[in-house]
Design a protein around this motif. Structure first.
Motif, PDB file in Angstrom:
ATOM      1  N   TYR A  46       0.839  -1.194   0.000  1.00  0.00           N
ATOM      2  CA  TYR A  46       0.000   0.000   0.000  1.00  0.00           C
ATOM      3  C   TYR A  46       0.876   1.245   0.000  1.00  0.00           C
ATOM      4  O   TYR A  46       2.067   1.199   0.309  1.00  0.00           O
ATOM      5  N   GLY A  47       0.282   2.374  -0.371  1.00  0.00           N
ATOM      6  CA  GLY A  47       1.026   3.616  -0.398  1.00  0.00           C
ATOM      7  C   GLY A  47       0.228   4.734  -1.045  1.00  0.00           C
ATOM      8  O   GLY A  47      -0.986   4.636  -1.232  1.00  0.00           O
ATOM      9  N   ILE A  48       0.955   5.805  -1.385  1.00  0.00           N
ATOM     10  CA  ILE A  48       0.385   6.950  -2.096  1.00  0.00           C
ATOM     11  C   ILE A  48       1.001   6.992  -3.487  1.00  0.00           C
ATOM     12  O   ILE A  48       2.222   7.070  -3.628  1.00  0.00           O
ATOM     13  N   GLN A  49       0.178   6.931  -4.494  1.00  0.00           N
ATOM     14  CA  GLN A  49       0.659   6.882  -5.870  1.00  0.00           C
ATOM     15  C   GLN A  49       1.333   8.191  -6.243  1.00  0.00           C
ATOM     16  O   GLN A  49       0.803   9.274  -5.993  1.00  0.00           O
ATOM     17  N   ASP A  50       2.528   8.087  -6.828  1.00  0.00           N
ATOM     18  CA  ASP A  50       3.218   9.304  -7.238  1.00  0.00           C
ATOM     19  C   ASP A  50       2.475   9.950  -8.401  1.00  0.00           C
ATOM     20  O   ASP A  50       1.788   9.307  -9.166  1.00  0.00           O
ATOM     21  N   GLY A  51       2.583  11.245  -8.513  1.00  0.00           N
ATOM     22  CA  GLY A  51       1.872  11.952  -9.566  1.00  0.00           C
ATOM     23  C   GLY A  51       0.451  12.287  -9.160  1.00  0.00           C
ATOM     24  O   GLY A  51       0.114  13.447  -8.928  1.00  0.00           O
ATOM     25  N   SER A  52      -0.390  11.267  -9.012  1.00  0.00           N
ATOM     26  CA  SER A  52      -1.803  11.498  -8.701  1.00  0.00           C
ATOM     27  C   SER A  52      -2.028  11.838  -7.235  1.00  0.00           C
ATOM     28  O   SER A  52      -2.956  12.569  -6.894  1.00  0.00           O
ATOM     29  N   GLY A  53      -1.215  11.260  -6.357  1.00  0.00           N
ATOM     30  CA  GLY A  53      -1.426  11.435  -4.924  1.00  0.00           C
ATOM     31  C   GLY A  53      -2.558  10.589  -4.363  1.00  0.00           C
ATOM     32  O   GLY A  53      -2.957  10.766  -3.216  1.00  0.00           O
ATOM     33  N   PHE A  54      -3.070   9.635  -5.166  1.00  0.00           N
ATOM     34  CA  PHE A  54      -4.165   8.781  -4.714  1.00  0.00           C
ATOM     35  C   PHE A  54      -3.632   7.647  -3.833  1.00  0.00           C
ATOM     36  O   PHE A  54      -2.624   7.011  -4.168  1.00  0.00           O
TER      37      PHE A  54
END
Length: 249
Positions: A46-54
């Motif tokens: 899990y994490g925070i997607q780079d670029g989108s921040g989702f």
């Protein structure tokens, strides 16, 4: 080759975190566990997607003897709402995977994290882990040494300008039970498209479990580095290195 896990571990003491930066997305990982017979293994990333921040969360469920995903898996969630959080993404993916996790009693056999090598570790070799398979004091058994090799592959036009090279991976033991060996356990026949434009790998950890009768099973956790929106992203894959099948590797 069939669809393989090579594309890619709830909070508890076994959970561990691979740090992230503002320039890329390095997924955290949490092993969920093994089935009673040692044939199935699952982990969450899990994490925070780079670029989108989702925020996102994925649960991967492997059939270790076939070295494939279990049918209907992995489970993937990405939340795009304004109030989305990692916690909500993890709750949703765990809810989606609940039936499979309970059917195979995976949470009842969480396994043991016997080695861990995060990207924040400065002095450790990113492609080598030396470990004992049993977590006890005083130590029992002799060490094993697992080695990851990166194998250059032909240029992929899809990756033009994204990575300097494309690499597959090979895993072998150079030591088993304290004795020198040259024991191959996995070699990519190709780079699965699900990995994206791969620039490298890190041998991140070893999870072990025991099945009835005492046979020990082991899974290597490997971080795959690939071209992301703003840098190199890190996602996890798991490769069986010792299975509970009759021909124990």
């Amino acid at each position: 080759m069939t669809l393989r896990l090579r594309s890619s571990v709830p909070a508890c003491a076994a959970m561990f975190f691979a740090g992230s930066t503002s320039a890329a997305d390095i997924a955290s990982i949490h092993p969920i566990g093994f089935s009673t017979d040692g044939q199935i293994f699952a982990y969450e990333e899990y994490g925070i997607q780079d670029g989108s921040g989702f925020p996102y969360a994925n649960i991967h469920v492997l059939d270790l003897t076939k070295d494939t995903y279990l049918p209907g898996t992995p489970f993937r969630v990405r939340l795009e709402e304004d109030d989305a959080t990692i916690g909500k993404a993890r709750w949703k993916v765990q809810n989606d995977a609940e039936v499979v996790i309970e059917a195979h009693e995976l949470a009842n056999h969480p396994g043991e994290l016997v080695a861990f090598n995060p990207i924040t570790e400065v002095d450790n070799d990113p492609h080598r882990l030396r470990y004992r398979s049993v977590a006890v004091v005083p130590s029992v058994g002799e060490p094993n040494t697992l080695v990851l090799e990166e194998i250059p592959q032909p240029h992929d036009p899809r990756c033009e300008g994204l990575v300097e090279r494309n690499v597959s991976l090979r895993l072998h033991f150079s030591e088993r039970d304290g004795k020198p060996v040259d024991d191959m356990v996995h070699e990519d026949q190709r780079i699965p498209s699900s990995r994206g434009c791969v620039s490298g790998y890190r041998l991140g950890g070893i999870v072990t479990g025991v099945v009835p009768g005492g046979a020990r099973i082991e899974v290597a956790l490997i971080m795959v580095f690939s071209a992301g929106f703003e840098g190199q992203d890190g996602r996890w894959i798991a490769i069986p290195i010792k299975t509970a099948s009759p021909d124990l590797r």
